[in-house]
Design an enzyme around this catalytic site. Structure first.
Site, PDB file in Angstrom:
ATOM      1  N   GLU A  36      -5.448 -14.226 -11.141  1.00 54.32           N
ATOM      2  CA  GLU A  36      -5.044 -12.887 -10.704  1.00 54.32           C
ATOM      3  C   GLU A  36      -6.264 -11.959 -10.631  1.00 54.32           C
ATOM      4  O   GLU A  36      -6.267 -10.866 -11.184  1.00 54.32           O
ATOM      5  CB  GLU A  36      -3.945 -12.312 -11.608  1.00 54.32           C
ATOM      6  CG  GLU A  36      -3.053 -11.342 -10.874  1.00 54.32           C
ATOM      7  CD  GLU A  36      -1.826 -10.902 -11.663  1.00 54.32           C
ATOM      8  OE1 GLU A  36      -1.090 -10.059 -11.132  1.00 54.32           O
ATOM      9  OE2 GLU A  36      -1.595 -11.397 -12.785  1.00 54.32           O
ATOM     10  N   TYR A 108      -2.791 -20.211 -10.686  1.00 56.23           N
ATOM     11  CA  TYR A 108      -1.950 -19.047 -10.919  1.00 56.23           C
ATOM     12  C   TYR A 108      -0.611 -19.348 -10.258  1.00 56.23           C
ATOM     13  O   TYR A 108      -0.431 -19.170  -9.062  1.00 56.23           O
ATOM     14  CB  TYR A 108      -2.611 -17.795 -10.339  1.00 56.23           C
ATOM     15  CG  TYR A 108      -1.787 -16.533 -10.460  1.00 56.23           C
ATOM     16  CD1 TYR A 108      -1.032 -16.263 -11.600  1.00 56.23           C
ATOM     17  CD2 TYR A 108      -1.778 -15.589  -9.433  1.00 56.23           C
ATOM     18  CE1 TYR A 108      -0.286 -15.106 -11.711  1.00 56.23           C
ATOM     19  CE2 TYR A 108      -1.038 -14.425  -9.530  1.00 56.23           C
ATOM     20  CZ  TYR A 108      -0.298 -14.185 -10.672  1.00 56.23           C
ATOM     21  OH  TYR A 108       0.449 -13.037 -10.780  1.00 56.23           O
ATOM     22  N   ASP A 147      -2.476 -19.418 -15.717  1.00 58.65           N
ATOM     23  CA  ASP A 147      -1.197 -18.753 -15.919  1.00 58.65           C
ATOM     24  C   ASP A 147      -0.155 -19.589 -15.189  1.00 58.65           C
ATOM     25  O   ASP A 147       0.004 -19.476 -13.977  1.00 58.65           O
ATOM     26  CB  ASP A 147      -1.270 -17.330 -15.364  1.00 58.65           C
ATOM     27  CG  ASP A 147       0.055 -16.593 -15.444  1.00 58.65           C
ATOM     28  OD1 ASP A 147       1.037 -17.170 -15.963  1.00 58.65           O
ATOM     29  OD2 ASP A 147       0.116 -15.447 -14.974  1.00 58.65           O
ATOM     30  N   ASN A 149       3.013 -19.450 -15.775  1.00 61.31           N
ATOM     31  CA  ASN A 149       4.189 -18.599 -15.574  1.00 61.31           C
ATOM     32  C   ASN A 149       5.485 -19.232 -16.044  1.00 61.31           C
ATOM     33  O   ASN A 149       6.537 -19.071 -15.407  1.00 61.31           O
ATOM     34  CB  ASN A 149       4.289 -18.176 -14.106  1.00 61.31           C
ATOM     35  CG  ASN A 149       3.972 -16.696 -13.909  1.00 61.31           C
ATOM     36  OD1 ASN A 149       4.342 -15.866 -14.745  1.00 61.31           O
ATOM     37  ND2 ASN A 149       3.287 -16.369 -12.835  1.00 61.31           N
ATOM     38  N   ASP A 243      -2.755  -7.705 -19.643  1.00 58.90           N
ATOM     39  CA  ASP A 243      -1.483  -7.976 -20.310  1.00 58.90           C
ATOM     40  C   ASP A 243      -1.429  -9.420 -20.815  1.00 58.90           C
ATOM     41  O   ASP A 243      -0.525  -9.786 -21.570  1.00 58.90           O
ATOM     42  CB  ASP A 243      -0.285  -7.665 -19.417  1.00 58.90           C
ATOM     43  CG  ASP A 243      -0.363  -8.283 -18.030  1.00 58.90           C
ATOM     44  OD1 ASP A 243      -1.434  -8.831 -17.668  1.00 58.90           O
ATOM     45  OD2 ASP A 243       0.636  -8.222 -17.294  1.00 58.90           O
TER      46      ASP A 243
END
Length: 266
Positions: A36, A108, A147, A149, A243
């Site tokens: 990201e 990602y 990530d 997810n 985050d």
């Protein structure tokens, strides 16, 4: 010992102003992957860290979206951008570096979004990504990070009961992750810490990080034959700026070589 770090920075230009260069330098990684990045070519130096070669995969579908990068001190044989799927590759989601003894892949993974409205796109990605990783694994061992997810098991998020049908913890996403592992990959953090509750992402809302109401959705996976080389798998929750927080993998380089020799003898 080789040190690998992965970090969803949620915008590289934004985190750059939040001590990121100092954090990067302090970690002293051999290979450092970002997800990201939210960059296009020319928005930052092509090589922001002089001791590292830099490799970028930008989104071409829209500006300030997605994107991956890898910085390496180790000599790279070849770089691959994407997984051979035009829709996925246009979002800059997967970047692969080939080293003499292994492939290093950062990803990602698409978010399924509210109401799981992007779940079909996500599951298409999952299937093709798993095929891609397995094709690499035929050639040499694979290290996968990023990530991804998904919180795989209930231990991987603070509030599993209230999130059962939410993106990142749906049955479909968790099953896809299980299927990926079944193809010959190992979750390195769970390998070394099977019962530890530790998170890598916290919502910006409701002071979630302060209260440690988080999710573990950032991973280092390795080919099963690299398990003997895994010497450390950490979640670096004290590093701020995003985050997410960085995660780390430590591998014994001599044992990576031994894994390759074992494969050649089979």
């Amino acid at each position: 010992m080789l040190k690998f770090v992965s970090f969803n920075v949620n915008g590289l230009r934004a985190i750059w102003k939040k001590n990121f260069p100092a954090d990067f330098a302090a970690l002293q990684a051999d290979v450092f992957a970002l997800q990201e990045t939210k960059l296009q070519a020319g928005q930052m130096s092509d090589r922001p860290f002089p001791d590292y070669q830099a490799y970028w995969h930008y989104s071409t579908v829209k500006k300030g979206y997605s994107g991956t990068a890898v910085f390496s001190k180790l000599p790279v044989l070849k770089v691959r951008y994407g997984i051979g799927d035009e829709a996925v590759d246009a979002e800059g989601r997967v970047l692969t570096l080939e080293f003499p003894q292994f492939f290093f892949v950062t990803a990602y993974v698409p978010n399924s979004q509210d109401g799981l409205k992007r779940l079909p796109f996500r599951l298409n990605f999952e299937e093709k990504f798993a095929d891609y990783l397995q094709s690499l694994d035929v050639e040499k061992p694979v290290i996968v990070c990023g990530d991804l997810n998904v919180a795989h098991e209930e231990i991987d998020l603070a509030n599993p009961d209230s999130n059962h049908f939410n993106p990142g913890f749906s049955d479909e996403e968790r099953s896809a992750f299980s299927q990926l592992l079944a193809r010959g990959f190992v979750d390195t953090f769970r390998l070394l810490a099977p019962q530890e509750k530790c998170y890598s992402w916290w919502s910006y809302r409701t002071r979630a990080r302060e209260r440690n109401i988080g999710w573990r959705i950032d991973y280092f996976l390795v080919s099963e034959r690299l398990v003997a080389a895994v010497k450390g798998a950490k979640i670096l929750s004290d590093i701020m700026g995003s985050d997410h927080c960085p995660i780390e993998l430590d591998l014994d380089e001599t044992l990576i070589a031994a894994c390759n020799e074992d494969k050649e003898l089979q």
